[in-house]
Design a protein around this motif. Structure first.
Motif, PDB file in Angstrom:
ATOM      1  N   ARG A 137      11.135   5.654  -2.667  1.00 49.73           N
ATOM      2  CA  ARG A 137      10.721   6.923  -1.943  1.00 49.73           C
ATOM      3  C   ARG A 137      10.073   6.656  -0.836  1.00 49.73           C
TER       4      ARG A 137
ATOM      5  N   ASP B 144       7.821   8.797   0.152  1.00 54.52           N
ATOM      6  CA  ASP B 144       6.240   9.153  -0.024  1.00 54.52           C
ATOM      7  C   ASP B 144       6.080   8.713  -1.492  1.00 54.52           C
TER       8      ASP B 144
ATOM      9  N   GLN C   4       2.825   9.673  -3.104  1.00 62.13           N
ATOM     10  CA  GLN C   4       2.434  11.046  -2.977  1.00 62.13           C
ATOM     11  C   GLN C   4       1.851  11.431  -4.614  1.00 62.13           C
ATOM     12  N   HIS C   5       2.360  10.774  -5.533  1.00 64.66           N
ATOM     13  CA  HIS C   5       2.240  11.070  -7.047  1.00 64.66           C
ATOM     14  C   HIS C   5       0.956   9.865  -7.710  1.00 64.66           C
TER      15      HIS C   5
ATOM     16  N   THR D 175      -3.868   4.841  -1.412  1.00 66.08           N
ATOM     17  CA  THR D 175      -3.754   5.009  -0.140  1.00 66.08           C
ATOM     18  C   THR D 175      -2.835   4.015   0.559  1.00 66.08           C
ATOM     19  N   SER D 176      -1.946   4.445   1.536  1.00 66.34           N
ATOM     20  CA  SER D 176      -1.392   3.381   2.297  1.00 66.34           C
ATOM     21  C   SER D 176      -2.120   1.996   2.785  1.00 66.34           C
TER      22      SER D 176
ATOM     23  N   SER E 132       7.275   4.321  -6.818  1.00 65.87           N
ATOM     24  CA  SER E 132       8.194   5.626  -6.661  1.00 65.87           C
ATOM     25  C   SER E 132       8.517   6.151  -8.182  1.00 65.87           C
TER      26      SER E 132
ATOM     27  N   LYS F 181       3.609   7.737 -12.057  1.00 61.66           N
ATOM     28  CA  LYS F 181       2.692   8.529 -11.423  1.00 61.66           C
ATOM     29  C   LYS F 181       1.138   8.298 -11.883  1.00 61.66           C
TER      30      LYS F 181
END
Length: 394
Positions: free
Chosen positions: A158, A160, A163-164, A169-170, A206, A209
């Motif tokens: 994914r 994102d 996101q979960h 962080t990136s 991806s 979570k």
């Protein structure tokens, strides 16, 4: 080494990885004679395994604490001594050794006789096993490429993917990838192993979570461990992966996360990577060694950026080829590759712009492992080259 754990957990700058790692290692005073499987060449390791009819210390059969999932294939010569003792029980040790050596000599002469037989094909070049054609299967390369393009869509992570994961962080992912590059350099893992590991990592993030910040390095270690077992002939042992994390994680925890990791990926490990597609393109339309190394450098840089995950590996590989080809030869996308891949320059333009921006800013990034890797004569010092100011795109 403590700094490795701290930087990955807190998402700090990673430019202190190399210096702090060595300082911390000296302070901890690990055993001086530490066996590192990846440092040895494959042939050297094999010769050490069979030399004297025994396994080296790091490959002992007596280590029963390792999970069967983590057991490396070992040569049957590990038990040759026991077999010889049973067969030649009533003979002197020296005679046994002489007979064994004579048998090896006779087998080798038989091999030479067979290899020089007129029926054998002697037209293969000396470096045929190192040729990219071994992996591309020339007569089937188009079918293989089409099949891999389908698989890269199926196993695409994914965009994102974080996101979960509210604690991640990136920048933390970038620090982790930079650390994985350092580990792959230390253990001399091949580039395909590194790309597989980052691909596994992104797919895992991806599909899950709420991975905690403290577990991010554990997940990255599991990804590299699985990739090395899949790709390498002699992957590092489990104890080596415990050591590179400064004993932050136990053997049991690594085994547990490996099982979880494989279940999340549904044991789908054969996935195409940027590295594979790029080497295929370089086989179809060859370039000079400097251009090839620059393309490999750009493809490795793409692993750092989460934004590059929006493009499939075949497109990233094509854009890396274009960027390197334009930097060195002032050319972009050859007609032969456009016909083979079906990608036009206009379709590659968005990815090419992102890679150009990443290449331009690479010198100021705190993550230095990739730049250090390509700053040597083996890779023509391509990381020192300046990126072109602009790229003419349609």
């Amino acid at each position: 080494m403590n700094s490795l754990r701290t930087n990955v957990r807190l998402g700090l700058r990673s430019n202190n990885f190399v210096s702090n790692k060595h300082d911390a290692t000296l302070q901890v005073q690990k055993p001086q004679q530490r066996t590192v499987l990846g440092v040895l060449h494959d042939n050297v390791q094999h010769s050490r395994c069979v030399e004297g009819g025994r396994l080296p210390d790091h490959g002992s059969c007596s280590d029963s604490s390792t999970s069967t999932l983590l057991t490396h294939p070992i040569s049957s010569s590990a038990c040759d001594n026991q077999t010889d003792d049973r067969v030649f029980d009533d003979m002197e040790a020296s005679e046994t050794h002489d007979d064994y050596s004579m048998q090896q000599h006779n087998d080798f002469r038989l091999f030479l006789d067979l290899s020089t037989d007129e029926t054998m094909d002697s037209t293969l070049p000396d470096d045929s096993l190192n040729s990219h054609d071994v992996f591309c299967a020339v007569e089937y390369r188009e079918d293989i490429h089409h099949y891999l393009q389908q698989r890269e869509l199926k196993f695409r992570p994914r965009v994102d993917l974080l996101q979960h994961h509210p604690e991640l962080t990136s920048n933390m992912r970038m620090v982790l990838v930079d650390w994985l590059v350092e580990v792959s350099i230390e253990y001399k893992l091949c580039s395909e192993t590194l790309h597989l590991a980052v691909g596994y990592l992104d797919r895992f993030l991806s599909l899950t979570k709420c991975v905690k910040r403290s577990e991010l390095q554990l997940v990255g270690t599991a990804a590299l461990m699985i990739a090395s077992k899949y790709e390498e002939i002699y992957p590092p042992e489990l104890k080596e992966f415990v050591y590179i994390t400064d004993d932050t994680y136990t053997r049991g925890k690594l085994i547990k996360i490996e099982i979880i990791f494989l279940k999340v990926l549904a044991f789908q490990l054969s996935t195409p990577t940027i590295d594979y597609f790029l080497k295929q393109y370089l086989t179809i339309q060859s370039v000079c060694s400097q251009t090839e190394n620059l393309a490999l450098y750009v493809s490795d840089l793409s692993l750092l950026a989460v934004s590059s995950r929006q493009y499939v590996p075949s497109v990233v590989a094509a854009a890396a080829y274009c960027l390197a080809n334009y930097t060195i030869n002032a050319n972009l996308w050859p007609v032969s590759l456009e016909s083979f891949t079906g990608y036009t320059l206009a379709e590659l333009a968005p990815c090419l712009k992102d890679l150009h921006k990443l290449y331009t800013t690479a010198k100021v990034l705190p993550q230095k492992a990739i730049r250090g890797k390509y700053n040597c004569s083996k890779y023509d010092y391509v990381s020192q080259m300046s990126a072109p100011a602009v790229i003419p795109l349609p």
